[in-house]
Design a protein around this motif. Sequence first.
Motif, mmCIF file in Angstrom:
data_model
loop_
_atom_site.group_PDB
_atom_site.id
_atom_site.type_symbol
_atom_site.label_atom_id
_atom_site.label_comp_id
_atom_site.label_asym_id
_atom_site.label_seq_id
_atom_site.Cartn_x
_atom_site.Cartn_y
_atom_site.Cartn_z
ATOM 1 N N HIS A 125 0.858 -1.185 0.000
ATOM 2 C CA HIS A 125 0.000 0.000 0.000
ATOM 3 C C HIS A 125 0.893 1.232 0.000
ATOM 4 C CE1 HIS A 125 -3.909 2.000 1.667
ATOM 5 N NE2 HIS A 125 -3.260 2.783 0.794
ATOM 6 N N LEU A 126 0.931 1.932 -1.126
ATOM 7 C CA LEU A 126 1.754 3.125 -1.281
ATOM 8 C C LEU A 126 0.873 4.361 -1.359
ATOM 9 C CD1 LEU A 126 4.200 1.794 -4.039
ATOM 10 C CD2 LEU A 126 4.440 1.615 -1.552
ATOM 11 N N ASP A 127 1.426 5.505 -0.960
ATOM 12 C CA ASP A 127 0.648 6.734 -1.043
ATOM 13 C C ASP A 127 0.444 7.176 -2.484
ATOM 14 O OD1 ASP A 127 3.258 7.483 -1.523
ATOM 15 O OD2 ASP A 127 3.308 9.105 -0.052
ATOM 16 N N LYS A 128 1.324 6.730 -3.388
ATOM 17 C CA LYS A 128 1.210 6.987 -4.810
ATOM 18 C C LYS A 128 2.114 5.995 -5.521
ATOM 19 C CE LYS A 128 4.858 10.487 -4.621
ATOM 20 N NZ LYS A 128 5.213 11.897 -4.889
ATOM 21 N N PRO A 129 1.931 5.745 -6.808
ATOM 22 C CA PRO A 129 2.826 4.817 -7.513
ATOM 23 C C PRO A 129 4.280 5.260 -7.372
ATOM 24 C CG PRO A 129 0.912 5.309 -8.857
ATOM 25 C CD PRO A 129 0.842 6.236 -7.682
ATOM 26 N N GLY A 130 5.126 4.354 -6.911
ATOM 27 C CA GLY A 130 6.527 4.678 -6.689
ATOM 28 C C GLY A 130 6.780 5.452 -5.419
ATOM 29 N N GLY A 131 5.745 5.624 -4.577
ATOM 30 C CA GLY A 131 5.877 6.425 -3.372
ATOM 31 C C GLY A 131 6.210 5.610 -2.141
ATOM 32 N N LYS A 132 5.809 6.139 -1.000
ATOM 33 C CA LYS A 132 6.095 5.507 0.282
ATOM 34 C C LYS A 132 4.863 4.790 0.813
ATOM 35 C CE LYS A 132 9.646 8.856 1.603
ATOM 36 N NZ LYS A 132 10.093 9.816 2.648
ATOM 37 N N GLY A 133 5.112 3.832 1.694
ATOM 38 C CA GLY A 133 3.999 3.109 2.276
ATOM 39 C C GLY A 133 4.440 1.856 2.986
ATOM 40 N N GLY A 134 3.544 0.895 3.065
ATOM 41 C CA GLY A 134 3.819 -0.352 3.768
ATOM 42 C C GLY A 134 3.688 -1.554 2.865
ATOM 43 N N TRP A 135 4.396 -2.625 3.215
ATOM 44 C CA TRP A 135 4.299 -3.881 2.476
ATOM 45 C C TRP A 135 4.446 -5.039 3.445
ATOM 46 C CZ3 TRP A 135 8.259 -7.333 2.911
ATOM 47 C CH2 TRP A 135 9.520 -6.841 3.315
ATOM 48 N N ALA A 136 3.923 -6.158 3.047
ATOM 49 C CA ALA A 136 4.065 -7.378 3.848
ATOM 50 C C ALA A 136 3.938 -8.587 2.931
ATOM 51 C CB ALA A 136 3.002 -7.446 4.942
ATOM 52 N N LYS A 137 4.614 -9.658 3.306
ATOM 53 C CA LYS A 137 4.477 -10.920 2.604
ATOM 54 C C LYS A 137 4.462 -12.038 3.633
ATOM 55 C CE LYS A 137 9.396 -11.909 1.783
ATOM 56 N NZ LYS A 137 10.408 -12.236 0.738
ATOM 57 N N GLY A 138 4.000 -13.211 3.212
ATOM 58 C CA GLY A 138 3.946 -14.301 4.167
ATOM 59 C C GLY A 138 3.565 -15.619 3.534
ATOM 60 N N ARG A 139 3.320 -16.602 4.413
ATOM 61 C CA ARG A 139 2.990 -17.963 3.970
ATOM 62 C C ARG A 139 1.526 -18.265 4.268
ATOM 63 N NH1 ARG A 139 2.611 -21.135 8.434
ATOM 64 N NH2 ARG A 139 3.657 -20.424 10.340
ATOM 65 N N ILE A 140 0.871 -18.874 3.332
ATOM 66 C CA ILE A 140 -0.524 -19.262 3.484
ATOM 67 C C ILE A 140 -0.637 -20.424 4.476
ATOM 68 C CG2 ILE A 140 -2.474 -20.351 2.287
ATOM 69 C CD1 ILE A 140 -2.153 -17.432 1.528
ATOM 70 N N ASP A 141 -1.633 -20.362 5.373
ATOM 71 C CA ASP A 141 -1.836 -21.479 6.310
ATOM 72 C C ASP A 141 -3.267 -22.015 6.295
ATOM 73 O OD1 ASP A 141 -3.238 -19.549 7.714
ATOM 74 O OD2 ASP A 141 -1.999 -19.650 9.513
ATOM 75 N N CYS A 142 -4.124 -21.485 5.417
ATOM 76 C CA CYS A 142 -5.470 -22.039 5.279
ATOM 77 C C CYS A 142 -6.089 -21.490 4.000
ATOM 78 C CB CYS A 142 -6.350 -21.661 6.479
ATOM 79 S SG CYS A 142 -7.937 -22.544 6.535
ATOM 80 N N LEU A 143 -6.858 -22.332 3.310
ATOM 81 C CA LEU A 143 -7.542 -21.913 2.089
ATOM 82 C C LEU A 143 -8.834 -22.687 1.940
ATOM 83 C CD1 LEU A 143 -7.678 -20.461 -0.698
ATOM 84 C CD2 LEU A 143 -6.428 -22.436 -1.630
#
Length: 213
Positions: free
Chosen positions: A109-127
């Motif tokens: 989630h960035l404030d604008k394309p190429g801007g600042k913001g937050g990111w996260a990644k992880g492993r799936i544990d249920c579907l």
Amino acid sequence: MSRTTRTKIADRRLPGPRSRVIAVGTALLICAGAAGAAVASDATEGGGAALAAAGSRPHAEQREAAALTGSAKLHRMTTEDVTFAFDAHLAKRNTMRPDKATGTFRFVHLDKPGGKGGWAKGRIDCLMTGGKVATATGIITATNLKDIKGGRVGFTVHDLGKQDRVGYSWASVGGPDGTKKLPKCTSAAPFEKVRKGTGDFTVTPWHPTYPTD
């Protein structure tokens, strides 16, 4: 920055009542990471190339009980750039054990394309999937928002073909908070629209088997 402070900032950025979960649900992610996390380039953990790769693995069609794959950006009227990517699979041998699902997720989630913001990644544990709707959860394994690492988050996707929809477990609380108490395969209704032309999600229906007697 405390969660209370972040919430106040988010409310100022996106006017309107807190019950408007679209406004509140992702605004906090920008505020939490904006204090120095430029994550837009492909060289960073949150880069676009990595997002595309997270949703690009081919299906193992005949061996799978369920799947959720693909990546896309959410529709926004502002400059915000919000992307979700999934590569979640439930093997045929685990048809009745959705908690045995494997794969990865990523969101930025960035404030604008190429801007600042937050990111996260992880492993799936249920579907779990029903028709063209999928609900998945996973554990955050890497992020620029240190308070949420190790927490469980949930996602819901409605595969509508032309314009998919997405929901996420933190929709009503302002932002992912790193909780480890969220039950597996728990999320919100898919209330967000995907921006046309930015990607697509594919859901493989789950067909649980039950005794016939």
